[in-house]
Design an enzyme around this catalytic site. Structure first.
Site, PDB file in Angstrom:
ATOM      1  CG  ASP A   9      -2.061   0.981   1.119  1.00 26.41           C
ATOM      2  OD1 ASP A   9      -1.842   2.099   0.598  1.00 26.41           O
ATOM      3  OD2 ASP A   9      -3.164   0.641   1.552  1.00 26.41           O
ATOM      4  NE  ARG A  11      -4.212   5.031   0.078  1.00 27.19           N
ATOM      5  CZ  ARG A  11      -5.531   4.933   0.239  1.00 27.19           C
ATOM      6  NH1 ARG A  11      -6.262   6.016   0.361  1.00 27.19           N
ATOM      7  NH2 ARG A  11      -6.115   3.760   0.297  1.00 27.19           N
ATOM      8  CB  ILE A  13      -0.528   4.007   8.571  1.00 29.37           C
ATOM      9  CG1 ILE A  13       0.406   2.845   8.916  1.00 29.37           C
ATOM     10  CG2 ILE A  13      -1.679   4.091   9.583  1.00 29.37           C
ATOM     11  CD1 ILE A  13       1.131   3.000  10.230  1.00 29.37           C
ATOM     12  CG  HIS A  14      -4.561   4.535   4.059  1.00 32.41           C
ATOM     13  ND1 HIS A  14      -5.773   3.968   3.777  1.00 32.41           N
ATOM     14  CD2 HIS A  14      -3.621   3.708   3.542  1.00 32.41           C
ATOM     15  CE1 HIS A  14      -5.590   2.846   3.089  1.00 32.41           C
ATOM     16  NE2 HIS A  14      -4.280   2.669   2.950  1.00 32.41           N
ATOM     17  N   GLY A  15      -6.783   5.633   6.559  1.00 27.60           N
ATOM     18  CA  GLY A  15      -8.088   5.281   7.107  1.00 27.60           C
ATOM     19  C   GLY A  15      -8.481   3.826   6.959  1.00 27.60           C
TER      20      GLY A  15
END
Length: 158
Positions: A9, A11, A13-15
């Site tokens: 991923d 990103r 760490i994200h929502g």
């Protein structure tokens, strides 16, 4: 250490990680294996801020992450995050015995082709993904755990 989910991923760490993947992995710890993040104090602070206080976070360079995972003989349930297919292959070639990788978000960039809404790849990504597949590691794509899983290799072969 028990890697319950290994995810690519960009990103990190994200929502979706916080609201869905931590619970799905039943994780007590997140390991972000990423040389760039490990050497960037600002990015480390942002990743820590995005991580729930109940979850331990380790942001490690690639070599240190491989060593840490291999040396930890506990059954600690862990969510392992890497930025891209190249890093995922590096983890596998580093000797981690992992059976499946969840391909989350590989975002749009110039020169990449859209496979799915959250999966944009180029020839280099395809090369790494195929190498991972050739050593017997399954590659599945889904944004969140309750989505239908799709085989990455079948998608890129179309």
């Amino acid at each position: 250490m028990n890697i319950t989910v290994f995810r690519i991923d960009e990103r990190l760490i994200h929502g979706q990680i916080v609201t869905a993947w931590i619970a799905y992995a039943n994780a007590n710890i997140i390991i972000v294996a990423d040389d760039k993040a490990a050497n960037d104090e600002f990015q480390k602070t942002l990743l820590q801020m995005a991580t729930p206080k109940t979850i331990k976070l380790q942001i490690l360079g690639m070599d240190e992450a491989i060593r840490t995972i291999k040396e930890d003989t506990s059954d600690t349930k862990t969510l392992l995050l890497v930025r891209g297919p190249k890093e995922a292959l590096q983890m596998i070639e580093g000797g981690l015995d992992l059976k499946e990788i969840n391909v989350g978000n590989i975002n749009m960039k110039k020169g990449k082709t859209k496979i799915l809404g959250n999966l944009w790849i180029d020839d280099e990504d395809i090369r790494y993904l195929n190498k991972i597949h050739e050593v017997g590691v399954a590659l599945e794509v889904r944004t969140v755990p309750n989505e239908r899983s799709q085989d990455v290799i079948k998608l890129i072969s179309k």
